[in-house]
Motif scaffolding. Structure first.
Motif, PDB file in Angstrom:
ATOM      1  N   ASP A   1      43.341  43.870  40.643  1.00 11.72           N
ATOM      2  CA  ASP A   1      43.841  42.968  41.685  1.00 11.72           C
ATOM      3  C   ASP A   1      42.828  41.865  41.981  1.00 11.72           C
ATOM      4  OD1 ASP A   1      46.044  44.600  41.794  1.00 11.72           O
ATOM      5  OD2 ASP A   1      45.375  45.713  43.565  1.00 11.72           O
ATOM      6  N   ASP A   2      41.558  42.233  41.986  1.00 10.33           N
ATOM      7  CA  ASP A   2      40.521  41.241  42.255  1.00 10.33           C
ATOM      8  C   ASP A   2      40.458  40.211  41.139  1.00 10.33           C
ATOM      9  OD1 ASP A   2      38.429  40.444  44.060  1.00 10.33           O
ATOM     10  OD2 ASP A   2      36.997  41.013  42.515  1.00 10.33           O
ATOM     11  N   ARG A   3      40.612  40.683  39.883  1.00 15.81           N
ATOM     12  CA  ARG A   3      40.608  39.745  38.756  1.00 15.81           C
ATOM     13  C   ARG A   3      41.801  38.803  38.822  1.00 15.81           C
ATOM     14  NH1 ARG A   3      43.495  40.084  34.260  1.00 15.81           N
ATOM     15  NH2 ARG A   3      43.984  42.286  34.633  1.00 15.81           N
ATOM     16  N   LEU A   4      43.004  39.361  39.104  1.00 13.17           N
ATOM     17  CA  LEU A   4      44.193  38.513  39.211  1.00 13.17           C
ATOM     18  C   LEU A   4      44.041  37.487  40.337  1.00 13.17           C
ATOM     19  CD1 LEU A   4      47.021  41.164  38.682  1.00 13.17           C
ATOM     20  CD2 LEU A   4      46.143  39.500  37.029  1.00 13.17           C
ATOM     21  N   LYS A   5      43.419  37.919  41.438  1.00 13.31           N
ATOM     22  CA  LYS A   5      43.190  36.992  42.544  1.00 13.31           C
ATOM     23  C   LYS A   5      42.234  35.881  42.131  1.00 13.31           C
ATOM     24  CE  LYS A   5      41.484  36.882  47.305  1.00 13.31           C
ATOM     25  NZ  LYS A   5      40.900  37.705  48.406  1.00 13.31           N
ATOM     26  N   ASP A   6      41.174  36.248  41.403  1.00 17.43           N
ATOM     27  CA  ASP A   6      40.224  35.234  40.932  1.00 17.43           C
ATOM     28  C   ASP A   6      40.885  34.279  39.950  1.00 17.43           C
ATOM     29  OD1 ASP A   6      38.274  36.341  42.491  1.00 17.43           O
ATOM     30  OD2 ASP A   6      37.344  37.495  40.871  1.00 17.43           O
TER      31      ASP A   6
ATOM     32  N   VAL B   1      40.929  44.680  30.301  1.00 18.20           N
ATOM     33  CA  VAL B   1      39.682  43.960  30.563  1.00 18.20           C
ATOM     34  C   VAL B   1      39.026  44.408  31.863  1.00 18.20           C
ATOM     35  CG1 VAL B   1      40.469  41.939  29.288  1.00 18.20           C
ATOM     36  CG2 VAL B   1      40.947  42.096  31.726  1.00 18.20           C
ATOM     37  N   ASP B   2      39.671  45.301  32.585  1.00 15.46           N
ATOM     38  CA  ASP B   2      39.131  45.755  33.870  1.00 15.46           C
ATOM     39  C   ASP B   2      38.277  47.004  33.644  1.00 15.46           C
ATOM     40  OD1 ASP B   2      40.687  43.779  35.263  1.00 15.46           O
ATOM     41  OD2 ASP B   2      42.423  45.069  34.943  1.00 15.46           O
ATOM     42  N   LYS B   3      37.067  46.978  34.154  1.00 13.41           N
ATOM     43  CA  LYS B   3      36.162  48.108  33.957  1.00 13.41           C
ATOM     44  C   LYS B   3      35.370  48.379  35.229  1.00 13.41           C
ATOM     45  CE  LYS B   3      32.547  45.135  32.020  1.00 13.41           C
ATOM     46  NZ  LYS B   3      31.665  44.885  30.867  1.00 13.41           N
ATOM     47  N   VAL B   4      34.961  49.636  35.370  1.00 14.85           N
ATOM     48  CA  VAL B   4      34.157  50.068  36.514  1.00 14.85           C
ATOM     49  C   VAL B   4      33.001  50.907  35.967  1.00 14.85           C
ATOM     50  CG1 VAL B   4      34.100  51.395  38.653  1.00 14.85           C
ATOM     51  CG2 VAL B   4      36.131  50.046  38.084  1.00 14.85           C
ATOM     52  N   PRO B   5      31.746  50.470  36.145  1.00 15.93           N
ATOM     53  CA  PRO B   5      30.603  51.264  35.678  1.00 15.93           C
ATOM     54  C   PRO B   5      30.114  52.224  36.768  1.00 15.93           C
ATOM     55  CG  PRO B   5      29.860  49.094  36.330  1.00 15.93           C
ATOM     56  CD  PRO B   5      31.358  49.124  36.579  1.00 15.93           C
ATOM     57  N   PHE B   6      29.658  53.392  36.358  1.00 14.69           N
ATOM     58  CA  PHE B   6      29.033  54.300  37.304  1.00 14.69           C
ATOM     59  C   PHE B   6      27.892  55.041  36.626  1.00 14.69           C
ATOM     60  CE2 PHE B   6      32.270  57.014  35.373  1.00 14.69           C
ATOM     61  CZ  PHE B   6      31.605  58.216  35.188  1.00 14.69           C
ATOM     62  N   ILE B   7      27.051  55.668  37.431  1.00 18.70           N
ATOM     63  CA  ILE B   7      25.859  56.369  36.953  1.00 18.70           C
ATOM     64  C   ILE B   7      25.933  57.823  37.386  1.00 18.70           C
ATOM     65  CG2 ILE B   7      23.351  56.571  37.196  1.00 18.70           C
ATOM     66  CD1 ILE B   7      23.201  53.586  37.523  1.00 18.70           C
ATOM     67  N   LEU B   8      25.631  58.715  36.451  1.00 19.95           N
ATOM     68  CA  LEU B   8      25.447  60.133  36.770  1.00 19.95           C
ATOM     69  C   LEU B   8      23.955  60.427  36.649  1.00 19.95           C
ATOM     70  CD1 LEU B   8      26.451  63.044  37.293  1.00 19.95           C
ATOM     71  CD2 LEU B   8      26.734  63.280  34.824  1.00 19.95           C
TER      72      LEU B   8
END
Length: 419
Positions: free
Chosen positions: A297-302, A196-203
């Motif tokens: 880690d941020d999701r688990l913390k939340d 469920v963890d995702k990171v979006p980026f733009i080229l």
């Protein structure tokens, strides 16, 4: 003979030679040429300018400013007046130079800190549809390819950057797949995902916007349009006959992560003087992997904070329930004490009134004995427990006992209510 010149061409002429000399070469009078310059907002040099120049000085020249009005940009000369062949040759030479591909940027110098790359014939499955569409798309008049649609990565690239973009996307997709992280292209973003963890980026490619410098032919077309009946028809909207801006692809690619972090993680990479984007792919992939771990880690913390908030709210609700139950227990105790005192008072009164022979008093005495019997049954130790169990104020397992503040700790066994 040249019948039309632009403001810029007139500006170059009148600042190169005195006004009388330019007027003679164009076949115009001094005052006619001055009127044209004033009418079309062409700045003119003063007499002091020519004196300083003749003295060998370097006088300041008024800066040329382009106009947004197409009617001002095109200067129409008298078609019947002769002109100097030298002037015509100079204008033609300048116009031919202006027709050169001015939209093309200077080619990038070879970078010593780059890597060799070649065309990807079989792109990664996540990239294949976008790569196929990019290769089939045709560039516009600015040399820019734009694609969008379902399952595609929306992009605007110069035609010369297509294969570089495909190579970079393919390398990232394969590098993330080797780390068991999927890569999807949709909309404006590329998403790398693990669970469920995702990171979006733009080229993207840096595309510069410059004010369009209209040519003589474009200004003529604009003048014809303004003289046409369609321009004066209020039912039609104004249509400029040439673009307002030129969009110039620079060939500089950038990658930007569309997320933020508290620890100031790196989010941007671009072609620079030290290394191209291809030479930074390893660090980009490693950083994307680090971003996935950070988002996890941020999701688990939340999630933990949410559990702590729910536990705190549950304990607050239990505290309110315990407070209310204590009030009910106090009320019950007061009721029992009051019942015992009332039973003692009834016994005393019944003993005092036992010998009274009055009929009314006898009936009251009978009622008092019945009331005393009810109070004694309520206070009878043999049936007192059943009466308390109906009130459920002293259960064996206290459902309002406080829970551990940290829900991730082992829950202790149920607490037994004090007897």
């Amino acid at each position: 003979m040249i019948a039309h010149i632009t403001r810029r061409e007139m500006y170059d002429l009148v600042w190169a030679e005195p006004l009388d000399a330019v007027a003679g070469k164009l076949g115009l009078s001094h005052w006619r040429l001055r009127d044209l310059c004033v009418q079309h907002r062409v700045p003119l040099p003063t007499a002091a300018y020519w004196r300083d120049k003749a003295a060998g000085k370097n006088p300041r020249q008024t800066i040329f400013a382009s106009s947004a009005d197409p009617a001002v940009e095109l200067i129409s000369l008298d078609p019947t007046s002769p002109s100097d062949p030298v002037i015509e040759e100079r204008l033609e030479r300048g116009r031919k130079a202006a027709i050169a591909p001015r939209r093309l940027m200077k080619p990038r110098e070879p970078n010593t800190r780059t890597i060799e790359w070649s065309r990807i014939d079989k792109p990664h499955t996540a990239v294949s549809l976008t790569a196929h569409t990019l290769r089939r798309a045709k560039p516009d008049h600015d040399g820019i390819i734009a694609i969008s649609g379902e399952g595609l990565l929306s992009m605007r690239l110069g035609a010369g950057s297509v294969e570089r973009a495909i190579f970079i996307l393919d390398s990232i997709a394969r590098g993330m797949e080797a780390r068991e992280i999927s890569c999807t292209l949709a909309g404006k973003h590329v998403e790398v995902r693990r669970g469920v963890d995702k990171v979006p980026f733009i080229l993207a490619e840096t595309i510069k916007r410059r004010k369009h410098d209209p040519t003589v032919n474009e200004l003529k077309a604009e003048e014809r349009y303004r003289r046409s009946a369609r321009y004066r028809d209020w039912d039609f909207t104004y249509e400029r006959q040439y673009p307002e801006f030129d969009y110039i692809p620079t060939g500089e690619l950038t990658i930007s992560i569309e997320a933020w972090s508290m620890d100031q993680r790196r989010r941007n990479w671009r072609d620079n003087s030290r290394a191209t984007l291809e030479a930074q792919l390893d660090s980009i992939i490693e950083e994307l992997h680090g971003w996935i771990d950070y988002r996890r880690d941020d999701r688990l913390k939340d999630e933990r904070n949410a559990r702590l908030r729910r536990r705190a709210e549950e304990n607050r609700t239990r505290t309110e329930a315990r407070t209310k139950r204590e009030e009910e227990r106090d009320e019950l105790l007061d009721e029992i004490v009051e019942m015992g005192r009332k039973a003692e008072q009834l016994r005393s009164w019944i003993a005092w009134a036992a010998n009274i022979e009055d009929a009314e008093t006898r009936r009251m005495l009978s009622w008092a004995r019945q009331r005393l019997s009810e109070l004694e049954r309520a206070l009878d130790p043999a049936s007192f427990g059943d009466w308390l169990r109906e009130r459920t104020l002293f259960p064996e397992v206290d459902k309002f006992a406080p829970l551990p503040a940290d829900p991730d700790l082992e829950t202790p066994p149920p607490q037994v209510s004090p007897t």
